[in-house]
Write a protein that holds these residues in place. Structure first.
Motif, PDB file in Angstrom:
ATOM      1  N   ARG A  45      14.073 -72.110 -89.623  1.00  0.00           N
ATOM      2  CA  ARG A  45      13.566 -71.287 -90.721  1.00  0.00           C
ATOM      3  C   ARG A  45      13.767 -71.939 -92.076  1.00  0.00           C
ATOM      4  NH1 ARG A  45      16.638 -65.736 -89.680  1.00  0.00           N
ATOM      5  NH2 ARG A  45      18.262 -67.248 -89.147  1.00  0.00           N
ATOM      6  N   VAL A  46      14.694 -72.903 -92.142  1.00  0.00           N
ATOM      7  CA  VAL A  46      14.962 -73.541 -93.426  1.00  0.00           C
ATOM      8  C   VAL A  46      13.723 -74.270 -93.951  1.00  0.00           C
ATOM      9  CG1 VAL A  46      15.826 -75.755 -92.536  1.00  0.00           C
ATOM     10  CG2 VAL A  46      16.713 -74.852 -94.697  1.00  0.00           C
ATOM     11  N   LYS A  47      12.857 -74.734 -93.041  1.00  0.00           N
ATOM     12  CA  LYS A  47      11.625 -75.402 -93.475  1.00  0.00           C
ATOM     13  C   LYS A  47      10.698 -74.417 -94.181  1.00  0.00           C
ATOM     14  CE  LYS A  47      11.849 -78.745 -89.686  1.00  0.00           C
ATOM     15  NZ  LYS A  47      11.198 -79.216 -88.437  1.00  0.00           N
ATOM     16  N   THR A  48      10.601 -73.209 -93.627  1.00  0.00           N
ATOM     17  CA  THR A  48       9.801 -72.166 -94.283  1.00  0.00           C
ATOM     18  C   THR A  48      10.391 -71.809 -95.638  1.00  0.00           C
ATOM     19  OG1 THR A  48       9.133 -71.241 -92.161  1.00  0.00           O
ATOM     20  CG2 THR A  48       8.957 -69.791 -94.068  1.00  0.00           C
ATOM     21  N   ILE A  49      11.716 -71.675 -95.678  1.00  0.00           N
ATOM     22  CA  ILE A  49      12.398 -71.331 -96.926  1.00  0.00           C
ATOM     23  C   ILE A  49      12.113 -72.381 -97.997  1.00  0.00           C
ATOM     24  CG2 ILE A  49      14.683 -71.109 -97.986  1.00  0.00           C
ATOM     25  CD1 ILE A  49      15.563 -69.846 -95.251  1.00  0.00           C
ATOM     26  N   ALA A  50      12.144 -73.648 -97.603  1.00  0.00           N
ATOM     27  CA  ALA A  50      11.891 -74.727 -98.566  1.00  0.00           C
ATOM     28  C   ALA A  50      10.483 -74.633 -99.155  1.00  0.00           C
ATOM     29  CB  ALA A  50      12.092 -76.080 -97.888  1.00  0.00           C
TER      30      ALA A  50
ATOM     31  N   ALA B   2      19.954 -80.234 -97.732  1.00  0.00           N
ATOM     32  CA  ALA B   2      19.399 -81.237 -96.826  1.00  0.00           C
ATOM     33  C   ALA B   2      17.915 -81.002 -96.550  1.00  0.00           C
ATOM     34  CB  ALA B   2      20.177 -81.245 -95.509  1.00  0.00           C
ATOM     35  N   ALA B   3      17.491 -79.743 -96.689  1.00  0.00           N
ATOM     36  CA  ALA B   3      16.083 -79.402 -96.457  1.00  0.00           C
ATOM     37  C   ALA B   3      15.283 -79.358 -97.754  1.00  0.00           C
ATOM     38  CB  ALA B   3      15.986 -78.055 -95.749  1.00  0.00           C
ATOM     39  N   GLY B   4      15.916 -79.699 -98.862  1.00  0.00           N
ATOM     40  CA  GLY B   4      15.208 -79.716-100.135  1.00  0.00           C
ATOM     41  C   GLY B   4      15.093 -78.372-100.818  1.00  0.00           C
ATOM     42  N   VAL B   5      15.945 -77.430-100.442  1.00  0.00           N
ATOM     43  CA  VAL B   5      15.924 -76.108-101.066  1.00  0.00           C
ATOM     44  C   VAL B   5      16.770 -76.129-102.333  1.00  0.00           C
ATOM     45  CG1 VAL B   5      16.488 -73.658-100.761  1.00  0.00           C
ATOM     46  CG2 VAL B   5      15.634 -74.982 -98.814  1.00  0.00           C
ATOM     47  N   ASP B   6      16.258 -75.547-103.408  1.00  0.00           N
ATOM     48  CA  ASP B   6      17.027 -75.391-104.642  1.00  0.00           C
ATOM     49  C   ASP B   6      18.032 -74.261-104.409  1.00  0.00           C
ATOM     50  OD1 ASP B   6      18.042 -75.131-107.173  1.00  0.00           O
ATOM     51  OD2 ASP B   6      16.130 -74.706-108.154  1.00  0.00           O
ATOM     52  N   VAL B   7      19.293 -74.616-104.230  1.00  0.00           N
ATOM     53  CA  VAL B   7      20.312 -73.655-103.798  1.00  0.00           C
ATOM     54  C   VAL B   7      21.490 -73.669-104.759  1.00  0.00           C
ATOM     55  CG1 VAL B   7      21.378 -75.368-102.276  1.00  0.00           C
ATOM     56  CG2 VAL B   7      21.772 -72.930-101.839  1.00  0.00           C
ATOM     57  N   GLU B   8      22.115 -72.492-104.926  1.00  0.00           N
ATOM     58  CA  GLU B   8      23.303 -72.386-105.776  1.00  0.00           C
ATOM     59  C   GLU B   8      24.282 -71.402-105.151  1.00  0.00           C
ATOM     60  OE1 GLU B   8      24.379 -71.586-110.490  1.00  0.00           O
ATOM     61  OE2 GLU B   8      22.369 -72.199-109.891  1.00  0.00           O
ATOM     62  N   TRP B   9      25.547 -71.811-105.117  1.00  0.00           N
ATOM     63  CA  TRP B   9      26.617 -70.948-104.619  1.00  0.00           C
ATOM     64  C   TRP B   9      27.193 -70.161-105.782  1.00  0.00           C
ATOM     65  CZ3 TRP B   9      32.324 -72.152-104.714  1.00  0.00           C
ATOM     66  CH2 TRP B   9      33.067 -71.183-104.029  1.00  0.00           C
ATOM     67  N   VAL B  10      27.300 -68.830-105.610  1.00  0.00           N
ATOM     68  CA  VAL B  10      27.822 -67.980-106.685  1.00  0.00           C
ATOM     69  C   VAL B  10      29.139 -67.306-106.314  1.00  0.00           C
ATOM     70  CG1 VAL B  10      25.549 -67.542-107.706  1.00  0.00           C
ATOM     71  CG2 VAL B  10      26.425 -65.991-105.922  1.00  0.00           C
TER      72      VAL B  10
END
Length: 382
Positions: A129-134, A153-161
């Protein structure tokens, strides 16, 4: 400044709670922002316009979800129509990935940015599903630090809060005040019973919990039991079973964290409640029971060793998990007695809960996410 509009979709009671605190944090800075979508009582209290109530979607298990497919697809169609009609500046999706990722695809097609809050558990099952998310999610906000490299690793713009429960799980009463309020004996050990927030969970777990309580009191007479009622679960919901039990059990509405805070042990349905208990440093027994079909499908798809969030974060079993046929009065009582009768094990478990708490980051997750939301709203279209 132009008024902004956000569509927010929470498919679970826990998502309603987290969404409500996020909306509150956003409105502290920009009170003019309008929210509409799917939520529950907490989001409604914060002024969100509900197109549908969270209980229309909330289920446990795969076969259980099949029974709500018609409802889910109808709501999905109505939300797509609402998106076209209202043209929100941003869509915030909270958990509930099978439904929400479909909505994210549609938003992407219509050029509306999507922020995902409470990410799908790609580390547990269906990592593809990470590909869809990206492709369809502009910004992923995660609660657990170990999720960051998986998305990066999948190119998703991600931030830990960090985890927003650190700001939410706060008892309103001292232990002494709570015991007096609930009319409980401070000299007795208190067991909190949490059968879940969905009616399917309650139907499966509550009879076993009641019978386990009877077995426990036979072994340790100086025990008392209390149930903090989840949103959407009332005393009348539990009444058919309560009439058959031979021991007194208190029921409390609206003071869940005060109930958990006075408990010496918590016996709970798997889910957010396990993290809430860990934040309060409470040993627990975790229960998980779904239909036979749902259990079979889960065994073929889930890639992790544990069901309980506290165990997943700890990387080992610090709270005993009882699954499927092991959710029975005898096994529940055995695991509860194991903790109640072994002070060394009990103390080690309390310490382990403290470790989990430290892994959740620092307070302020909703405020940090609010800043991310506002930065997306203020971006100029490319």
């Amino acid at each position: 400044m132009d008024s902004k509009k956000i569509m927010l979709v929470a498919g679970e009671v826990s998502g309603d709670l987290h969404g409500a605190h996020l909306v509150e944090a956003i409105r502290m800075i920009r009170p003019e922002i309008e929210f509409f979508g799917v939520g529950g009582e907490e989001l409604k209290k914060r002024g969100m316009r509900l197109l549908h109530h969270v209980h229309s979607l909330s289920v446990v298990g795969i076969s259980e979800a099949f029974r709500k497919l018609d409802t889910a697809f109808r709501i999905l169609r109505e939300l797509k129509a609402g998106m076209l009609r209202e043209r929100p500046n941003l869509v915030i999706l909270i958990d509930y990935p099978e439904f929400n990722l479909r909505l994210a695809r549609y938003a992407r097609q219509k050029g509306i940015p999507v922020l995902y809050y409470i990410s799908p558990q790609i580390w547990a099952w269906r990592p593809g599903r990470v590909k869809t998310i990206a492709r369809v999610v502009k910004k992923m906000v995660v609660f657990f630090h170990f999720e960051v490299p998986l998305y990066q690793a999948a190119g998703v713009d991600v931030e830990w809060v960090g985890h927003p429960l650190l700001d939410i799980v706060k008892p309103s009463l001292s232990k002494t005040e709570a015991l007096e309020r609930f009319r409980l004996d401070p000299q007795k050990k208190t067991i909190a019973l949490l059968p879940g927030s969905r009616i399917e969970e309650v139907n499966r777990l509550f009879p076993c919990l009641l019978d386990a309580a009877v077995l426990l009191q036979k072994e340790i007479s100086e025990l008392q039991f209390i149930i903090p009622l989840a949103p959407g679960i009332s005393e009348s919901t539990l009444a058919p079973w309560m009439g058959n039990t031979s021991i007194p059990i208190k029921m409390v509405k609206g003071l869940t964290y005060d109930v958990m805070n006075i408990a010496d042990l918590i016996i709970t349905a798997s889910g957010t409640a396990t993290l809430e208990a860990a934040i309060l440093g409470k040993p627990m027994v975790i229960l998980y029971k779904v239909s036979t079909l749902s259990s079979w499908v889960a065994r073929t798809m889930i890639r992790v060793k544990h069901i309980g969030l506290v165990n997943l974060i700890a990387g080992r079993e610090i709270a005993r998990e009882l699954l499927q046929n092991n959710v029975n009065p005898q096994r529940i009582a055995e695991e509860a007695l194991r903790l109640l009768r072994d002070p060394v094990l009990y103390g080690e478990t309390v310490e382990a809960m403290g470790e989990v708490r430290r892994h959740l980051g620092e307070p302020g997750a909703a405020n940090r996410t609010a800043q991310i939301v506002l930065s997306l709203l203020d971006e100029r279209p490319v």
